[in-house]
Design an enzyme around this catalytic site. Structure first.
Site, mmCIF file in Angstrom:
data_model
loop_
_atom_site.group_PDB
_atom_site.id
_atom_site.type_symbol
_atom_site.label_atom_id
_atom_site.label_comp_id
_atom_site.label_asym_id
_atom_site.label_seq_id
_atom_site.Cartn_x
_atom_site.Cartn_y
_atom_site.Cartn_z
ATOM 1 C CG ASP B 79 -1.919 1.125 1.190
ATOM 2 O OD1 ASP B 79 -1.955 1.866 0.192
ATOM 3 O OD2 ASP B 79 -2.677 1.257 2.158
ATOM 4 C CD1 TRP B 104 1.800 -5.563 5.605
ATOM 5 C CD2 TRP B 104 2.906 -3.632 5.551
ATOM 6 N NE1 TRP B 104 1.658 -5.030 4.343
ATOM 7 C CE2 TRP B 104 2.335 -3.856 4.276
ATOM 8 C CE3 TRP B 104 3.662 -2.470 5.751
ATOM 9 C CZ2 TRP B 104 2.473 -2.958 3.220
ATOM 10 C CZ3 TRP B 104 3.809 -1.581 4.690
ATOM 11 C CH2 TRP B 104 3.214 -1.826 3.454
ATOM 12 C CG ASP B 123 6.508 2.061 4.788
ATOM 13 O OD1 ASP B 123 6.160 1.375 3.807
ATOM 14 O OD2 ASP B 123 5.720 2.436 5.678
ATOM 15 C CG ASN B 151 -2.007 -2.579 3.284
ATOM 16 O OD1 ASN B 151 -2.905 -1.894 3.761
ATOM 17 N ND2 ASN B 151 -2.192 -3.298 2.187
ATOM 18 C CG ASP B 152 -4.986 0.855 5.823
ATOM 19 O OD1 ASP B 152 -4.585 1.006 4.657
ATOM 20 O OD2 ASP B 152 -6.166 0.603 6.110
#
Lengths: 434, 177
Positions: B79, B104, B123, B151-152
């Site tokens: 995401d 994650w 990330d 993934n949020d």
């Protein structure tokens, strides 16, 4: 000073001649540019475009010229009078996240009314019951995208949208795709609670009346904030249970109790995107089952499967998106954003809204949206409720009647990546949660 | 006196500029629509047609092998902006950014060898949003109360450079069998 009072020589000084020459050259150049611009405009007119000025009767040939406009002074638009069809669109500005914002739209007039600049990873606004202020948990870096991080709860005047002050918070605010449970108001508008994730989990409490940070406490394994009473809230835990927290009159936690698992976080998790019905939080699971959490008969917070569902998931339609649920309390109706798709599609945009009666659980209506949406919300007024729909990445707000689903208007060029939609609260009542 | 004609000229200029603005405005709006249209295929609304990004239209099968495509097999639970479109790769952060040490975890099927792999979606952090190749796929994604499967979350946590999110990688950790 004395020299300035001396009479000037009557002869024209040389510098004035030079200046006059420069002015003449500049004026000539401007005239050339002017003519060129006119020719450009003529081309446009030939192309079929007629300007409003050209098509209107000439004020000179029409006889008497109208009186000239009176001169103006720049000012700021007056304070915004609240009404139930004002709606805040929260924009995380995903392609430029240090620059989040919330945009205020008048859904009746179809106009933008103002903005709050929300800093990095903007989530959503907090509205105290008296409606005089707006609070926003914000994150800033000393050098824009780097340097020291500072988290603040910024205090805004709700009608003038001016900054009235701030409360510095621990720099730990949870940053995610926006969720209403990331921060909430409690204690009849006295406390703002902010969920933290570093990834250690905790909650910060600010006393907005006293204008100060109160405390931070650990909530290991449990996330988000959902108030159910003036000083009681719960958090959702990774094991499918919940954590009940009670605050004392000063905002400090006086009790924390874990409640046993009431849903299967592995097989059919609940969307962490519930709605408050006025006395309980309503959740929907990935497979469309409805769950509710509220104060039980013993006064303790309890969660349970509500015994009905939005739709049979085997028919191919599921709830989903960023903000999939909305409640209209005066009519007791639940609105659910639906999409076609199976597992792994739970954040897909919805194309349909299904309307249920909260008492009978009967499906009242099924509306097709004109454009796909990731968030829906309903205004709080009883008379003419509006259904708002917006899709992240499509800067367009669609306004429907929440009675019959007809499209009222479309407001474009609004935001970059709008996430949460917050209709202006009409009256939230004492200790009410949202 | 010269001030007066200059004022008048400026006023005429301003009027024309204003009219010109509305023309440009129409263009800007169309451009906006095109940008919007460019984003739509990368959102889950039409994932079937998600083989875009820098990859162009190469067909579904080829797209699952292309790290610049949202359909790339490793991105089954990603995401964000694909680092492979931002100066990095599926497993490398772009220059000057810092990988998040926590993240994650997802499980994706590699169509090349038929195996499931555990993927770590670290990330890359410390610069503003990359803004290219936005991709959101949610196989096995859970709500944020199950953080290590969600993934949020902005996972730029525990870095030296801070939490400003730039783009997402998809690093193979091992087979899931």
């Amino acid at each position: 000073m004395a020299e300035a009072d001396q009479p000037q020589d009557r002869a024209i000084p040389q510098w004035l001649v030079v200046l006059a020459a420069i002015v003449a050259v500049v004026a000539g150049a401007l005239a050339v540019v002017d003519a060129w611009w006119d020719s450009d405009e003529g081309d446009t007119a030939k192309g079929g475009k007629v300007t409003a000025e050209a098509s209107s009767p000439s004020p000179v040939t029409g006889g008497e010229r109208a009186a000239p406009l009176s001169s103006e002074q720049v000012a700021v638009a007056p304070a915004i009078a609240p009404h139930p069809h004002l709606v805040w669109l929260n924009d995380i500005a995903f392609p430029a996240m240090p620059d989040g914002r919330a945009i205020l739209v008048d859904a009746d007039a179809g106009t933008m009314r103002g903005m709050i600049s929300g800093g990095y990873g903007h989530n959503g606004l907090l509205f105290p019951p008296d409606g005089r202020r707006i609070y926003n948990p914000e994150t800033y870096y000393a050098r824009g995208t780097r340097g020291k991080r500072t988290d603040v709860l910024t205090i805004y005047d709700a009608r003038r949208l001016t900054v009235e002050g701030e409360i510095v918070l621990p720099p730990k605010r949870f940053m995610s795709m926006p969720l209403i449970g990331n921060a909430q108001m409690m204690g009849a508008g006295r406390f703002a609670l902010i969920y933290n994730f570093t990834p250690s989990q905790s909650v910060s409490v600010a006393d907005v009346e006293a204008g100060r940070f109160v405390t931070e406490f650990d909530t290991a394994g449990c996330s988000l904030i959902f108030p159910v009473a003036e000083r009681e809230f719960f958090m959702l835990c990774a094991d499918g249970g919940l954590l009940e927290v009670a605050l004392g009159p000063d905002g400090r936690p006086v009790r924390q109790e874990a409640r046993a698992k009431f849903f299967d976080a592995d097989r059919d998790p609940l969307f962490e995107k519930p709605v408050w019905t006025g006395d309980r939080w309503l959740f929907v699971s990935f497979h469309n089952d409805v769950y509710e959490v509220g104060a039980g008969k013993n006064g303790r917070i309890a969660g349970r499967k509500a015994g009905w569902r939005i739709a049979d998931p085997r028919a191919g339609w599921r709830a989903g998106g960023i903000q999939p649920l909305a409640v209209h309390r005066p009519s007791g109706r639940l609105f659910t954003l639906m999409h076609e798709g199976g597992d792994g599609h739970h954040k897909d945009p919805g194309t349909q809204v299904r309307v249920h009666d909260l008492k009978t659980h009967a499906e009242i209506a099924r509306w097709q949206l004109e454009r796909p949406a990731t968030a829906i919300a309903v205004s709080e007024d009883a008379e003419d409720p509006l259904l708002y729909a917006v899709m992240i990445g499509d800067p367009t707000l669609e306004v429907y009647s929440a009675r019959d689903g007809t499209l009222r208007r479309r407001i474009g060029e609004i935001g970059i990546t709008v996430t949460l939609v917050q209709p202006l609260p009409v009256s939230t009542g004492k200790g009410d949660a949202r | 006196m010269s001030g007066k004609w200059l004022d008048a000229w400026m006023e005429r200029r301003a009027r024309r500029l204003y009219r010109g603005t509305s023309r440009r405005h129409a263009l800007a709006r169309i451009a906006g629509l095109l940008v919007g249209a460019g984003m739509l295929p990368l959102l889950p609304v039409s994932r079937g047609a998600a083989a875009h990004g820098e990859a162009g239209d190469k067909g579904e099968a080829a797209a699952t092998r292309d790290p610049n495509s949202c359909a790339y097999w490793r991105y089954c639970a990603i995401d964000g902006f694909l680092c492979s479109c931002c100066g990095g790769s599926a497993s490398q952060c772009p220059p000057g950014t810092e990988p998040s040490p926590v993240t994650w975890i997802g499980t994706c099927l590699n169509p090349e060898d038929g195996r499931h792999y555990v993927i770590s979606y670290n990330d890359c952090c410390g610069k503003t949003s990359c803004g290219r190749c936005m991709c959101n796929r949610n196989e096995g994604d859970k709500p944020v109360y199950v953080p290590y499967q969600s993934n949020d979350i902005n996972w730029c946590l525990g870095t030296k450079v801070g939490e400003v999110y730039h783009c997402s990688t998809a690093v193979v950790i091992g087979t899931a069998e």
